[in-house]
Design a protein around this motif. Structure first.
Motif, short mmCIF file in Angstrom:
data_model
loop_
_atom_site.label_atom_id
_atom_site.label_comp_id
_atom_site.label_asym_id
_atom_site.label_seq_id
_atom_site.Cartn_x
_atom_site.Cartn_y
_atom_site.Cartn_z
N GLY A 1 51.75 -50.56 -12.57
CA GLY A 1 52.25 -51.93 -12.54
C GLY A 1 53.23 -52.16 -11.40
O GLY A 1 53.19 -53.19 -10.71
N LYS A 2 54.12 -51.19 -11.18
CA LYS A 2 55.09 -51.30 -10.08
C LYS A 2 54.38 -51.31 -8.73
O LYS A 2 54.75 -52.07 -7.83
CB LYS A 2 56.07 -50.12 -10.15
N THR A 3 53.34 -50.48 -8.62
CA THR A 3 52.59 -50.40 -7.37
C THR A 3 51.87 -51.71 -7.09
O THR A 3 51.88 -52.22 -5.96
CB THR A 3 51.57 -49.25 -7.42
N GLU A 4 51.24 -52.27 -8.13
CA GLU A 4 50.50 -53.53 -7.95
C GLU A 4 51.45 -54.68 -7.62
O GLU A 4 51.12 -55.54 -6.79
CB GLU A 4 49.70 -53.86 -9.22
N LEU A 5 52.62 -54.69 -8.22
CA LEU A 5 53.60 -55.74 -7.94
C LEU A 5 54.05 -55.67 -6.48
O LEU A 5 54.25 -56.71 -5.83
CB LEU A 5 54.81 -55.59 -8.86
N THR A 6 54.17 -54.46 -5.95
CA THR A 6 54.62 -54.28 -4.57
C THR A 6 53.51 -54.54 -3.56
O THR A 6 53.70 -55.26 -2.57
CB THR A 6 55.17 -52.85 -4.37
N GLU A 7 52.32 -53.98 -3.83
CA GLU A 7 51.24 -54.03 -2.84
C GLU A 7 50.27 -55.19 -3.06
O GLU A 7 49.62 -55.63 -2.11
CB GLU A 7 50.48 -52.70 -2.86
N ARG A 8 50.12 -55.63 -4.30
CA ARG A 8 49.25 -56.75 -4.65
C ARG A 8 47.83 -56.58 -4.11
O ARG A 8 47.24 -57.50 -3.55
CB ARG A 8 49.85 -58.07 -4.16
N LYS A 9 47.28 -55.40 -4.31
CA LYS A 9 45.94 -55.11 -3.81
C LYS A 9 44.85 -55.79 -4.63
O LYS A 9 43.76 -56.04 -4.12
CB LYS A 9 45.71 -53.60 -3.80
N CYS A 10 45.12 -56.08 -5.90
CA CYS A 10 44.10 -56.66 -6.77
C CYS A 10 43.92 -58.16 -6.54
O CYS A 10 42.94 -58.74 -7.01
CB CYS A 10 44.44 -56.40 -8.23
N GLY A 11 44.87 -58.79 -5.84
CA GLY A 11 44.76 -60.22 -5.58
C GLY A 11 44.74 -61.05 -6.85
O GLY A 11 43.93 -61.97 -6.99
N LEU A 12 45.63 -60.76 -7.78
CA LEU A 12 45.66 -61.44 -9.07
C LEU A 12 46.32 -62.81 -8.97
O LEU A 12 46.89 -63.18 -7.95
CB LEU A 12 46.43 -60.57 -10.08
N ASP A 13 46.21 -63.55 -10.06
CA ASP A 13 46.84 -64.86 -10.16
C ASP A 13 48.36 -64.72 -9.99
O ASP A 13 48.96 -63.74 -10.44
CB ASP A 13 46.51 -65.46 -11.54
N ASN A 14 48.99 -65.71 -9.36
CA ASN A 14 50.43 -65.65 -9.12
C ASN A 14 51.24 -65.54 -10.41
O ASN A 14 52.31 -64.92 -10.44
CB ASN A 14 50.89 -66.88 -8.34
#
Length: 251
Positions: free
Chosen positions: A60-73
């Motif tokens: 979760g921390k990684t995705e919040l930082t890198e945003r590789k999944c391109g999720l909804d804001n």
């Protein structure tokens, strides 16, 4: 993310004179009794979903930082709230989302392993119920109030009632079987309905924070409109995902 103004609001409320606090306490106490929530709040203060603070996983921390999944804001706003160690209530207030919407983002992030599984059965059960993942019977099973066999017994009783031409709500079946009380069902129904409401604090009602908020009402309205649009997109994505799951289940 907006500056957390909930603490500022509560600080102002808690700083009122004792004689005002007494009136607030009495009014809130009566309302909690009417909603059948008083006993739960008194006996299980650590299991209240709105005060629960979710914890990010490494993923979760990684995705919040890198945003590789391109999720909804809104999902990233939720993850940021977790990173800030906000409670579910604070995340709701700071993102202008209802508790129902926050619960859905919580479930989505839990499924993606962005946040840790809670230790409390009540938190897990309530999150799923508010988000629409669990229905009444499944909620009580997840909570540990009824067993799998008791849930199956209630399902059969509900089916028999429908076949007899006298359908009943599932909660009523659980009450008749003696598995739960009327207050249990009443509190659950009220909480479900209340979770759909939004609570937006007026910045003018709280003390001025260190960071000054914009008084531009147009920007404020545009931000809310953008959030609604993002919510709609997420709902469409979830519906598409559910449809895909259903198709795979029929294959």
């Amino acid at each position: 993310m907006k500056k957390n103004i909930l603490d500022l609001f509560l600080e102002k409320v808690l700083n009122v004179p004792l004689w005002i606090k007494q009136v607030i306490y009495l009014k809130l106490g009566n309302e909690m009794k009417e909603m059948a929530c008083e006993d739960f709040l008194r006996n299980h203060p650590d299991d209240i979903f709105s005060t629960f603070v979710p914890t990010l996983t490494f993923k979760g921390k990684t995705e919040l930082t890198e945003r590789k999944c391109g999720l909804d804001n809104n999902i990233y706003n939720f993850l940021q709230g977790c990173a800030n160690e906000y409670s579910m209530l604070e995340i709701s207030v700071n993102t202008f989302l209802s508790m129902e919407e926050v619960a859905k983002y919580y479930e989505l992030c839990l499924e993606q392993n962005f946040i840790k599984v809670p230790e409390s059965k009540e938190i897990h059960a309530m999150a799923g119920y508010i988000a629409g993942k669990f229905r009444t019977g499944e909620y009580f099973k997840q909570k540990g109030v009824i067993s799998v066999d008791q849930l199956q017994q209630a399902i059969l009783a509900n089916r028999d009632a429908q076949e007899a031409g006298s359908p009943q709500k599932f909660g009523e079946i659980l009450i008749q079987l003696g598995f739960v009380t009327e207050d249990d069902i009443k509190a659950l129904v009220v909480l479900k309905e209340e979770a759909k409401k939004r609570f937006i604090l007026d910045y003018n009602t709280v003390p001025k924070p260190e960071t000054t908020f914009s008084d531009d009402s147009q920007k404020y309205e545009e931000e809310i409109a953008n959030l609604k649009d993002e919510n709609l997109k997420l709902k469409r994505k979830m519906l598409q995902l559910l449809e895909l799951v259903k198709r795979n289940g029929h294959q």
